[in-house]
Design a protein around this motif. Structure first.
Motif, PDB file in Angstrom:
ATOM      1  N   GLY A 169       0.283  -0.874  -0.192  1.00 26.03           N
ATOM      2  CA  GLY A 169       0.057   0.201   0.230  1.00 26.03           C
ATOM      3  C   GLY A 169       0.012   1.280   0.087  1.00 26.03           C
ATOM      4  N   LEU A 170      -0.867   2.081  -0.040  1.00 27.21           N
ATOM      5  CA  LEU A 170       0.170   3.626  -0.470  1.00 27.21           C
ATOM      6  C   LEU A 170       0.711   4.675   0.336  1.00 27.21           C
ATOM      7  CD1 LEU A 170      -1.091   2.278  -3.992  1.00 27.21           C
ATOM      8  CD2 LEU A 170       1.254   0.916  -2.383  1.00 27.21           C
ATOM      9  N   VAL A 210      -2.474   0.827  -8.178  1.00 29.60           N
ATOM     10  CA  VAL A 210      -1.389  -0.453  -8.434  1.00 29.60           C
ATOM     11  C   VAL A 210      -1.930  -1.618  -9.168  1.00 29.60           C
ATOM     12  CG1 VAL A 210       0.087  -1.753  -7.342  1.00 29.60           C
ATOM     13  CG2 VAL A 210      -0.373   0.596  -5.918  1.00 29.60           C
ATOM     14  N   LYS A 211      -0.785  -1.751 -10.060  1.00 27.56           N
ATOM     15  CA  LYS A 211      -1.273  -3.256 -11.180  1.00 27.56           C
ATOM     16  C   LYS A 211      -0.455  -4.098 -10.914  1.00 27.56           C
ATOM     17  CE  LYS A 211      -1.899  -0.116 -15.416  1.00 27.56           C
ATOM     18  NZ  LYS A 211      -1.080   0.237 -16.324  1.00 27.56           N
ATOM     19  N   SER A 263       3.926  -0.059 -10.584  1.00 33.24           N
ATOM     20  CA  SER A 263       3.182   1.045 -11.874  1.00 33.24           C
ATOM     21  C   SER A 263       2.483   1.920 -11.196  1.00 33.24           C
ATOM     22  CB  SER A 263       2.183  -0.424 -12.001  1.00 33.24           C
ATOM     23  OG  SER A 263       1.648  -1.205 -10.798  1.00 33.24           O
ATOM     24  N   LEU A 264       2.396   2.107  -9.435  1.00 30.89           N
ATOM     25  CA  LEU A 264       1.783   2.731  -8.432  1.00 30.89           C
ATOM     26  C   LEU A 264       1.720   4.073  -9.224  1.00 30.89           C
ATOM     27  CD1 LEU A 264       2.801   2.669  -4.760  1.00 30.89           C
ATOM     28  CD2 LEU A 264       1.808   5.558  -6.331  1.00 30.89           C
ATOM     29  N   VAL A 265       0.375   4.497  -9.249  1.00 36.12           N
ATOM     30  CA  VAL A 265      -0.186   6.245  -9.616  1.00 36.12           C
ATOM     31  C   VAL A 265      -0.825   6.832  -8.659  1.00 36.12           C
ATOM     32  CG1 VAL A 265       0.255   5.259 -12.105  1.00 36.12           C
ATOM     33  CG2 VAL A 265      -1.836   5.042 -11.285  1.00 36.12           C
ATOM     34  N   ALA A 266      -1.174   8.182  -8.511  1.00 41.89           N
ATOM     35  CA  ALA A 266      -2.006   8.946  -8.205  1.00 41.89           C
ATOM     36  C   ALA A 266      -3.251   9.596  -9.043  1.00 41.89           C
ATOM     37  CB  ALA A 266      -1.025  10.128  -7.162  1.00 41.89           C
TER      38      ALA A 266
END
Length: 222
Positions: free
Chosen positions: A15-16, A70-71, A95-98
């Protein structure tokens, strides 16, 4: 700094960033890693569709909320008679994006979370050193009228067993698994930046220890 010993995911997860005081979801039960479930010989394999699967995250602090995704890079389930017997999927931390920001603010937050800013690699997920996480099914059970999925979640080389409610729809060719929203305590995976339970003197500059997650996984018969 408090040298707090954290006894035991918690998801990455995945998580993130951080979930704050407005979040009313209950933190999931977290224990030491458990034995991974084995499938029977009769079980059928299903391959995760990574283009249709995602982990949604939300984090909060006194000054705001951030959310994103996240993918997954790969994964499989094995099932028999409409019951998931085992499963493993790999989380692509790179791949984490906001999704709530744009431009430089979006880029800066994503770099900080990924740990690609020089000198701040260890604040959150340090994806250069730990590019992937994993979730391995350890069991499926019924509790209070809900289906509960148990599994070992590994982030930053730390593995904890977590349990959370899911809905599973299955037929001969597909499996769709969707979790309810649930919270994990990020510090149990050594994601400590801005945590009041780890650091003193933060005032209102803290980030809540909890991360809200919601998992959507689709798989097709292999």
């Amino acid at each position: 700094m408090k040298k707090t010993v954290l006894n035991i995911f918690t998801i990455a997860a995945i998580g993130l960033a951080t979930v704050g005081c407005k979040n009313e979801n209950k933190e999931v039960e977290t224990t030491d890693a458990q034995e991974v479930a084995d499938a029977t010989m009769e079980a059928v394999a299903f391959k995760v569709d990574t283009t249709a699967s995602v982990i949604n995250w939300q984090g909060e602090k006194p000054t705001g909320t951030h959310m994103g995704t996240v993918k997954l890079t790969e994964g499989t389930f094995k099932a028999n008679d409409s019951v998931i017997e085992s499963g493993t999927f790999v989380i692509d931390m790179t791949s984490l994006v906001a999704n709530d920001l744009e431009g430089d603010m979006k880029m800066n937050l994503e770099k900080h979370l990924k740990g690609t800013v020089e000198g701040k690699e260890g604040d959150f997920f340090n994806v250069t050193k730990y590019p992937t996480g994993t979730f391995e099914v350890t069991g499926v059970s019924e509790k209070d009228g809900k289906t509960m999925l148990q599994g070992n979640l590994t982030l930053k080389d730390v593995t904890k067993n977590v349990e959370f409610p899911v809905t599973i729809n299955m037929n001969e060719d597909t499996i769709e698994l969707t979790s309810e929203k649930f919270n994990i305590d990020r510090t149990k995976w050594n994601v400590n930046y801005g945590s009041k339970s780890v650091f003193d003197g933060l005032g209102d500059k803290f980030i809540n220890d909890e991360i809200e997650l919601m998992i959507e996984v689709k798989a097709k018969k292999a």
